[in-house]
Design an enzyme around this catalytic site. Structure first.
Site, PDB file in Angstrom:
ATOM      1  N   GLY A  67       0.380 -63.344 -19.543  1.00 25.94           N
ATOM      2  CA  GLY A  67       1.088 -64.458 -18.920  1.00 25.94           C
ATOM      3  C   GLY A  67       1.771 -65.316 -19.958  1.00 25.94           C
ATOM      4  N   ALA A  68       2.436 -64.661 -20.912  1.00 24.18           N
ATOM      5  CA  ALA A  68       2.916 -65.350 -22.118  1.00 24.18           C
ATOM      6  C   ALA A  68       4.364 -65.811 -22.056  1.00 24.18           C
ATOM      7  CB  ALA A  68       2.737 -64.434 -23.330  1.00 24.18           C
TER       8      ALA A  68
ATOM      9  N   VAL B 157      -0.581 -57.006 -15.243  1.00 24.42           N
ATOM     10  CA  VAL B 157      -1.973 -56.839 -15.679  1.00 24.42           C
ATOM     11  C   VAL B 157      -2.845 -56.206 -14.601  1.00 24.42           C
ATOM     12  CG1 VAL B 157      -1.915 -58.682 -17.393  1.00 24.42           C
ATOM     13  CG2 VAL B 157      -2.539 -59.221 -15.015  1.00 24.42           C
TER      14      VAL B 157
ATOM     15  N   SER C  86     -10.380 -72.654 -14.566  1.00 25.42           N
ATOM     16  CA  SER C  86      -9.717 -73.826 -14.002  1.00 25.42           C
ATOM     17  C   SER C  86     -10.753 -74.882 -13.678  1.00 25.42           C
ATOM     18  CB  SER C  86      -8.967 -73.442 -12.724  1.00 25.42           C
ATOM     19  OG  SER C  86      -8.539 -74.585 -12.012  1.00 25.42           O
TER      20      SER C  86
ATOM     21  N   TYR D 267      -8.057 -68.547  -5.055  1.00 18.54           N
ATOM     22  CA  TYR D 267      -7.944 -69.049  -6.420  1.00 18.54           C
ATOM     23  C   TYR D 267      -9.271 -69.644  -6.889  1.00 18.54           C
ATOM     24  CZ  TYR D 267      -6.120 -71.680 -10.438  1.00 18.54           C
ATOM     25  OH  TYR D 267      -5.893 -72.186 -11.699  1.00 18.54           O
ATOM     26  N   VAL D 268      -9.861 -70.505  -6.062  1.00 17.33           N
ATOM     27  CA  VAL D 268     -11.119 -71.155  -6.450  1.00 17.33           C
ATOM     28  C   VAL D 268     -12.210 -70.126  -6.704  1.00 17.33           C
ATOM     29  CG1 VAL D 268     -12.970 -72.682  -5.661  1.00 17.33           C
ATOM     30  CG2 VAL D 268     -10.582 -73.333  -5.306  1.00 17.33           C
TER      31      VAL D 268
ATOM     32  N   THR E 117     -11.944 -66.895  -7.502  1.00 18.05           N
ATOM     33  CA  THR E 117     -11.713 -66.053  -8.685  1.00 18.05           C
ATOM     34  C   THR E 117     -11.934 -66.842  -9.969  1.00 18.05           C
ATOM     35  OG1 THR E 117      -9.311 -66.484  -8.537  1.00 18.05           O
ATOM     36  CG2 THR E 117     -10.142 -64.449  -7.559  1.00 18.05           C
ATOM     37  N   LYS E 118     -11.481 -68.078 -10.002  1.00 11.70           N
ATOM     38  CA  LYS E 118     -11.638 -68.859 -11.226  1.00 11.70           C
ATOM     39  C   LYS E 118     -13.107 -69.225 -11.467  1.00 11.70           C
ATOM     40  CE  LYS E 118      -7.425 -68.929 -12.709  1.00 11.70           C
ATOM     41  NZ  LYS E 118      -7.054 -68.274 -13.992  1.00 11.70           N
TER      42      LYS E 118
END
Length: 252
Positions: free
Chosen positions: A14-15, A61, A145, A159-160, A162-163
Site C-alpha cells: 500500500g505504498a 496483495v 487501527s 474493518y473492525v 480484521t484490524k
C-alpha cells in the site's frame, strides 16, 4: 548471538500514498533498499526514480499468484526481504460515508476486507519469514487501527474485526518467530488525514478531533516515524508490542 540484516530490503505494501508512501520515505532515508507494492501504482516519483535502491511493483496483495511472481523478482534482484511493512488495507463505505454494520455487510464485502486486511498479512509473513530466518534477523510491522483497541462503529464491522485480528496475528508471529531474531509489532493509528478518513465525512472528523487531547488529526509522516522505530536499532528488543499513534484519543 542473533544475526544482522545482510539483505537490507524493506517491503512496504500500500505504498502509493498516505501512510505507506510516508513509511517508504522514512525507510529510504534510513538506508534501506525498498520494494514498494500497490494495486494502483502511482508511487512517489522521488522514490520510484531511485532505481538503484527502489523496486516498484503493481501487486494485489490478495492475489497469491501476483505475490509469488513479485517476490520471485525481488529475490532475483536482491536475495529476499528482511523488513515487512503490512500496510495495505481497505475500509469500504456507503455513499454517505458510513461503514456497514452487522445487518448490512454483504458476504462479498466481508470476504474482500478479510482477504486484504488480514489474510494477505499472514500470506506475506509466511512468504518472507524464511528470508529473515536464514539470516536470523527480521522486522515485521503490521498496521492495525485504533478501531481495534476501543469501541468504534464508524469503519464498519468487517474493518473492525480484521484490524482486531491483526493484533492477534502480531502477537502470534512475535512469539513463533522471535527465536529466529525476528520481531513483530503493530501500529494502531487513530484519526490520520487521508482519503480513507475523509470518506467518513467532516462531521465525524470534527467530533473526533474535539475528543482528541491534541485537538487535531495525525499525519501520515507521524505514523511512519512510529513504524520506522520498530525497524531501527532503537527497537531491537521490542516485539509483540502495540504502539498507539492517536494524539491521546485512546489511552489504555
Amino acid at each position: 548471538m542473533m544475526g544482522q540484516d545482510k539483505l537490507n530490503v524493506a517491503l512496504v505494501t500500500g505504498a502509493a500514498g498516505g501512510i505507506g508512501a510516508a513509511t517508504a520515505r522514512e525507510l529510504h532515508a534510513a538506508g534501506f533498499r525498498l520494494v514498494l507494492w500497490d494495486v494502483a501504482g502511482n508511487f512517489p516519483a522521488e522514490l520510484a526514480g531511485d532505481t538503484d535502491r527502489v523496486l516498484t511493483q503493481t501487486v494485489d496483495v490478495a492475489d497469491t499468484a501476483q505475490v509469488d511472481l513479485a517476490l520471485s523478482a525481488v529475490r532475483e534482484k536482491w536475495g529476499g526481504v528482511s523488513v515487512l511493512i503490512n500496510n495495505a488495507g481497505i475500509s469500504p463505505k456507503t455513499p454517505d460515508g458510513k461503514g456497514r454494520g452487522i445487518l448490512a455487510v454483504s458476504a462479498d464485502e466481508w470476504r474482500k476486507v478479510l482477504d486484504i486486511n488480514l489474510t494477505s498479512l499472514l500470506t506475506l509473513i509466511q512468504k518472507t519469514a524464511p528470508d529473515m530466518m536464514a539470516q536470523e534477523w527480521g522486522r515485521i510491522v503490521n498496521l492495525s487501527s485504533q478501531a481495534a483497541r476501543t469501541r468504534s462503529t464508524v469503519p464498519g464491522v468487517a474493518y473492525v474485526c480484521t484490524k482486531t485480528a491483526v493484533l492477534g496475528l502480531t502477537r502470534y508471529a512475535a512469539d513463533e518467530l522471535g527465536p529466529y531474531g525476528i520481531t513483530c509489532n503493530a501500529v494502531t493509528p487513530g484519526r490520520i488525514a487521508s482519503p480513507m478518513t475523509a470518506s467518513a465525512g467532516a462531521d465525524v472528523t470534527e467530533r473526533l478531533n474535539g475528543n482528541t487531547p491534541l485537538r487535531r488529526m495525525g499525519t501520515a509522516q507521524e505514523v511512519a516515524r512510529a513504524i520506522a522505530f520498530f525497524c531501527a536499532p532503537s527497537g531491537d528488543f521490542v516485539s509483540g508490542a502495540v504502539l498507539d499513534v492517536n494524539g491521546g484519543l485512546f489511552m489504555q
